[in-house]
Design a protein around this motif. Structure first.
Motif, PDB file in Angstrom:
ATOM      1  N   CYS A  99       0.853  -1.184   0.000  1.00  0.00           N
ATOM      2  CA  CYS A  99       0.000   0.000   0.000  1.00  0.00           C
ATOM      3  C   CYS A  99       0.895   1.243   0.000  1.00  0.00           C
ATOM      4  O   CYS A  99       1.838   1.320   0.782  1.00  0.00           O
ATOM      5  N   PRO A 100       0.608   2.213  -0.881  1.00  0.00           N
ATOM      6  CA  PRO A 100       1.440   3.429  -0.927  1.00  0.00           C
ATOM      7  C   PRO A 100       1.122   4.387   0.213  1.00  0.00           C
ATOM      8  O   PRO A 100       0.685   5.505   0.020  1.00  0.00           O
ATOM      9  N   LYS A 101       1.343   3.920   1.430  1.00  0.00           N
ATOM     10  CA  LYS A 101       1.075   4.714   2.633  1.00  0.00           C
ATOM     11  C   LYS A 101       2.360   4.787   3.449  1.00  0.00           C
ATOM     12  O   LYS A 101       2.975   3.755   3.721  1.00  0.00           O
ATOM     13  N   PRO A 102       2.783   5.980   3.845  1.00  0.00           N
ATOM     14  CA  PRO A 102       4.014   6.087   4.645  1.00  0.00           C
ATOM     15  C   PRO A 102       3.905   5.307   5.957  1.00  0.00           C
ATOM     16  O   PRO A 102       2.843   5.185   6.546  1.00  0.00           O
ATOM     17  N   THR A 103       5.040   4.785   6.388  1.00  0.00           N
ATOM     18  CA  THR A 103       5.132   4.077   7.660  1.00  0.00           C
ATOM     19  C   THR A 103       6.035   4.901   8.575  1.00  0.00           C
ATOM     20  O   THR A 103       7.111   5.315   8.171  1.00  0.00           O
TER      21      THR A 103
ATOM     22  N   THR B 179       8.102   4.720   2.623  1.00  0.00           N
ATOM     23  CA  THR B 179       7.054   5.419   1.876  1.00  0.00           C
ATOM     24  C   THR B 179       5.912   4.481   1.497  1.00  0.00           C
ATOM     25  O   THR B 179       4.938   4.911   0.887  1.00  0.00           O
ATOM     26  N   SER B 180       6.045   3.204   1.872  1.00  0.00           N
ATOM     27  CA  SER B 180       4.960   2.259   1.600  1.00  0.00           C
ATOM     28  C   SER B 180       4.793   1.306   2.776  1.00  0.00           C
ATOM     29  O   SER B 180       5.665   1.160   3.622  1.00  0.00           O
ATOM     30  N   PHE B 181       3.664   0.666   2.779  1.00  0.00           N
ATOM     31  CA  PHE B 181       3.298  -0.300   3.810  1.00  0.00           C
ATOM     32  C   PHE B 181       3.189  -1.655   3.111  1.00  0.00           C
ATOM     33  O   PHE B 181       2.420  -1.799   2.162  1.00  0.00           O
TER      34      PHE B 181
END
Length: 87
Positions: free
Chosen positions: A35-39, A50-52
């Motif tokens: 998922c393109p969600k910051p961690t 920058t991804s999960f």
């Protein structure tokens, strides 16, 4: 790996396993989902990815930030997992 509360309760001063071998294993799991969600580091607040990503070895499932926490904070891992990886 099961979620059993705050990560802070799993921080130890010294781990009882070969950290390099565990890190290599965790970083090379099979990617199950991205998922393109910051961690963010939940302790310092610093962005660590920058991804999960969710990874697996077919038996255990973990997030891509687990190797970071193992390396930076000496996270205590389940003995059954350590035995599987190290043998």
């Amino acid at each position: 790996m099961a979620n059993n509360g705050s990560i802070k309760q799993f921080i130890v001063s010294k781990v009882n396993y070969d950290k390099k071998k565990i890190l290599d294993y965790l970083q090379n799991g099979k990617k199950e989902a991205i998922c393109p969600k910051p961690t963010y580091d939940i302790i310092s607040g610093k962005m660590i990815s920058t991804s999960f990503t969710v990874l697996t070895d077919g038996e255990y499932i973990w997030k891509n930030d687990l190797p970071y926490y193992v390396d930076k904070y000496n996270i205590k891992l389940p003995q059954s997992f350590i035995e599987k990886v190290i043998g």
